[in-house]
Every structure is written in structure tokens, then in C-alpha cells.
Scaffold this motif. Sequence first.
Motif, PDB file in Angstrom:
ATOM      1  N   HIS A 107       0.208   0.517   6.465  1.00  0.00           N
ATOM      2  CA  HIS A 107      -0.083  -0.859   6.876  1.00  0.00           C
ATOM      3  C   HIS A 107      -1.551  -1.198   6.615  1.00  0.00           C
ATOM      4  O   HIS A 107      -1.875  -2.308   6.137  1.00  0.00           O
ATOM      5  N   MET A 108      -2.442  -0.273   6.915  1.00  0.00           N
ATOM      6  CA  MET A 108      -3.876  -0.503   6.689  1.00  0.00           C
ATOM      7  C   MET A 108      -4.183  -0.723   5.206  1.00  0.00           C
ATOM      8  O   MET A 108      -4.949  -1.623   4.845  1.00  0.00           O
ATOM      9  N   ILE A 109      -3.581   0.093   4.354  1.00  0.00           N
ATOM     10  CA  ILE A 109      -3.883   0.015   2.921  1.00  0.00           C
ATOM     11  C   ILE A 109      -3.186  -1.183   2.282  1.00  0.00           C
ATOM     12  O   ILE A 109      -3.757  -1.846   1.402  1.00  0.00           O
ATOM     13  N   THR A 110      -1.960  -1.476   2.713  1.00  0.00           N
ATOM     14  CA  THR A 110      -1.236  -2.621   2.140  1.00  0.00           C
ATOM     15  C   THR A 110      -2.003  -3.920   2.346  1.00  0.00           C
ATOM     16  O   THR A 110      -2.065  -4.774   1.449  1.00  0.00           O
ATOM     17  N   PHE A 111      -2.601  -4.091   3.513  1.00  0.00           N
ATOM     18  CA  PHE A 111      -3.292  -5.344   3.846  1.00  0.00           C
ATOM     19  C   PHE A 111      -4.805  -5.173   3.899  1.00  0.00           C
ATOM     20  O   PHE A 111      -5.496  -5.848   4.664  1.00  0.00           O
ATOM     21  N   ARG A 112      -5.329  -4.269   3.064  1.00  0.00           N
ATOM     22  CA  ARG A 112      -6.780  -4.038   3.086  1.00  0.00           C
ATOM     23  C   ARG A 112      -7.560  -5.170   2.430  1.00  0.00           C
ATOM     24  O   ARG A 112      -8.720  -5.402   2.759  1.00  0.00           O
TER      25      ARG A 112
END
Length: 521
Positions: A399-404
Amino acid sequence: MGSAADGSLANEKAPAETVGVGRYVEMEQDSGPNTVKSRLSGLLWHGGSAYDAWFSCASNQVAQVLLTLPYSFSQLGMLSGILFQLFYGLMGSWTAYLISILYVEYRTRKEREKVDFRNHVIQWFEVLDGLLGRHWRNVGLAFNCTFLLFGSVIQLIACASNIYYINDKLDKRTWTYIFGACCATTVFIPSFHNYRIWSFLGLVMTTYTAWYLAVASLIHGQVDGVKHSGPTKMVLYFTGATNILYTFGGHAVTVEIMHAMWRPQKFKAIYLMATLYVLTLTLPSAASVYWAFGDELLTHSNALALLPRTAFRDAAVVLMLIHQFITFGFACTPLYFVWEKLIGLHDCRSLCKRAAARLPVVVPIWFLAIIFPFFGPINSAVGSLLVSFTVYIIPALAHMITFRSAHARENAVEPPPRFVGRWTGTFIINAFVVAWVLVVGFGFGGWASMTNFVRQINTFGLFTKCYQCPPPPLPSTGAAPNATWPPLPETPYNITGLAPAPAPSPAHFFGRHHRHHSHGL
């Protein structure tokens, strides 16, 4: 499905709340006349509502682990046991929410590209592949499949362990053979779309067993000289904590359950609601059994072993056996999907062909259940090494990397709610989940659970015929032929897991059976 792609511009301009994925059309459903047969099939077989998803989540979340939670309380102590259940229940609900958000994001993007999912079940590794690339897909696939494989193994082990309490004429290995054959019939259940009646019955059975444990323990009262000394040793403390981590880490099948819904975007709060209900089962039962029996649970990983045999206890055993069959299907169905996709039969409309193709998946599960029949300790090992990554660390990092990037956040289908602090708050929570589970769950928990698991192997050996069964009677003692033999402690080794306990003396079997097995406490 094409309408989702044709209206992509309208969807991009619409508020996030109005953006939804298409309706899932299960291939087994036909559009025939509305007959009594079709209505009955819809009532028992074809489910896709939010209620079906809630029953599936609640039923799948707590099964045989319900019987080992009092054992975890004896390792943690009453206060830590309650706090860890609340903490990991909340954390599990959060990561299940993250998985649902990533699923909706992935599916919406694909449907805008005119991808049709009518004869295809989306799985977690495909979500990772579509959002983050093939390396994430490979990692997610490895952890998810391994976890579900051992999750199925645990259900077989639990079946043999439970049935032995009402019928010990066969050893546990033989019962594992029998229940392995019974559980193999789950190959005929096409998908989570078809678990409607099973999910409902499974939750009813778990509810009965949980309240039986609570009420029976309170009626039984505290045993003479009961002690509640936990926590006493670090290895026990973290072993108990990882068992609770495993308890609330049952959302490895979240994507498959969502995909079986008519409107998957409604899933966001379903897992939290299921967790709240499950807590009403796990907290009273575990606390009551621990209150009644205290440190005796350190040598009895299955709570049913301490309660006297009655018709109510036998009913609980039978109901848990049926529920473990259902949970086996929950854990194994995603593996069936992966295997079907690997051999190219996932789009096949013949249920019989798919069922025959699925059978090889059951064989290694059957085999592993015979190799490692360690009911209780295997839960903690799976929780620390597999659950920690599969349903906690990987979803939070994904989730963190997808919406970074700012662009990804601006175009997100489902932005985080205001009460968690939007994107900043979500990032902080995700970072905390990753750090906590990596250090406490995988680090300390992995050390403790594997120490315990290795000692199980050293004490009992692999392929043990009847794990933790009482020994056969010794004819040289002159005991009466029909004498009733007292059961051995559930864990006949030092409860720290660090050294085997001394062999019990003949007086243990032929004299007065002592209720308290300290073994190094």
C-alpha cells in the motif's frame, strides 16, 4: 464488464465513493427460469452479498485455533492475552482493509482496460503483479501459497487431535488418513461464491464451541490449588503471542472472498465487523478456561483435553470437526485456483474436470500433516514465519509503495478516510505495522516458536504415530484388565521447549493421577 472501461473518463471525474468494480458473474451460475430448484440453489449455494462475505470472514478467522487460545493465555498471562487479542484483532482488520483497497484499485484499473473477469478469480499475487510488478508477484505468491498450504495442514492435524478425544480406538495418524480423504472432497466446491451455507454453519459451530468452553469452565470451577503464574519465560511469552498473531491473520483469502461478492467495494468494513464478533467468542472462552485451569494449560495445548467428557463436549468435538472441514476448504480453494491457472484449466466450465485436476494439491497437504502432527506449536511457527509477512508486512508495504507518488494518491479509487489522518496517517500506521510485526512477530516470535517446534521434533520425532497420546498399559503391573488409564499431560516435555521432561514413573499411571504437571514451572 466492458461498461467499466467505456465509462472510464466518467469514472475518473466521479467522486471516489461512486467508483466501483464490476459485478462478479460466477461461471457456475446460469440464467435459467426462476424455479424452486434455482431458488433453493440461490439460498444454499450461490452467495455474493455483504452478509455472505461477513459469514465467510468470521467463520474462516477462528477455527481450531479457538482450542489453543487458552494455552496461549497460560503462556502470556490473563492481561497480556486479552491485550494481544485486541491489538492483533485491530491490526489484522487494518491490513485486511489495505488488501481490499489494493484489490479495488487493481480491478478498477483492469476493467478500464476492458479486461473481463467473468471466468477468472482474481488472487492476491495478481493484484501485486498488476500494481507493483512481477517481483512483488513472486514474493506474494510464495508466501501466500506456503501459508495456505500449512493452514490446510493444520486443519487436518486438528481433526485427528479432536476426534481422538471421543474415539481413541484408532491412532491419530490413522485419523489423519481418514480426514485427509474426507477433506479432499472440497475439490468439488468451485469457489468462495459457493460457500454460503457452509460459512453460516461454520460460524454457528464455532459459536457453540466457544460458549461451551466458557460455560463449562465456569461451571467446573477452579481446580484445587490453581495457579496463574504466566508469563514466566520469554520463549513461552512470544510463542503465545505469535499464536494470537496467527489467529487474527486469517485474511490470506481476503481477495478471493471479495471477488466472490457482487459488489466488492462494500468489503471495506466487513472484516472489522467479523473481527469484533470473533472477539466475543475468543475472549470469554480463553479467559474462562484459563481462570479455571491456570497453569495446567501449559501442558494441554487443546483446551478440550481438560474438560470432562459429556454429551456437550462430544457435540463440541463433532462440530469443530465439521468446521475444520469447512476451514480446510477455505484455505485450500486459493491453492486450487493457483494450480488450475498453472495447468491451464482455470477457465474450464466442467466442474468434474476441475475437481479431478485439483486432487494433486491435497496430496502434499496430507503428507505434511503426517510428518508434523504437532497440534498447537505448529500454529505459532506458521504465524511467525508465514502469517507475519503474508497478511501483515507485505500488504502494508504494498500500500505504501503503490501510493507513494502524488499522482497515484490523487487518482486513487479509495482514498484513506479522514479519521486515520488521510495519507499521512495511513503511512504512519503502515510503517508501525511493518516494524512491529517484523521485530516482535517475525523476530522474537520466530525464535520462540521455532525453538519450541524443534524441541517437538527432538522429543517425538517426525511421522509420530500418535502425537501426545497416553502410552499403552503395562501388563507387568497386575492392573485390572478394565482399568481406566489417566491421560498423560498434553505436552509431556518441559514446557519451556528447551529440554525433555523425565519419563513419568509407574506410580503416575497406576497410582493417583496428579492434576498439576509443573514440569519446570
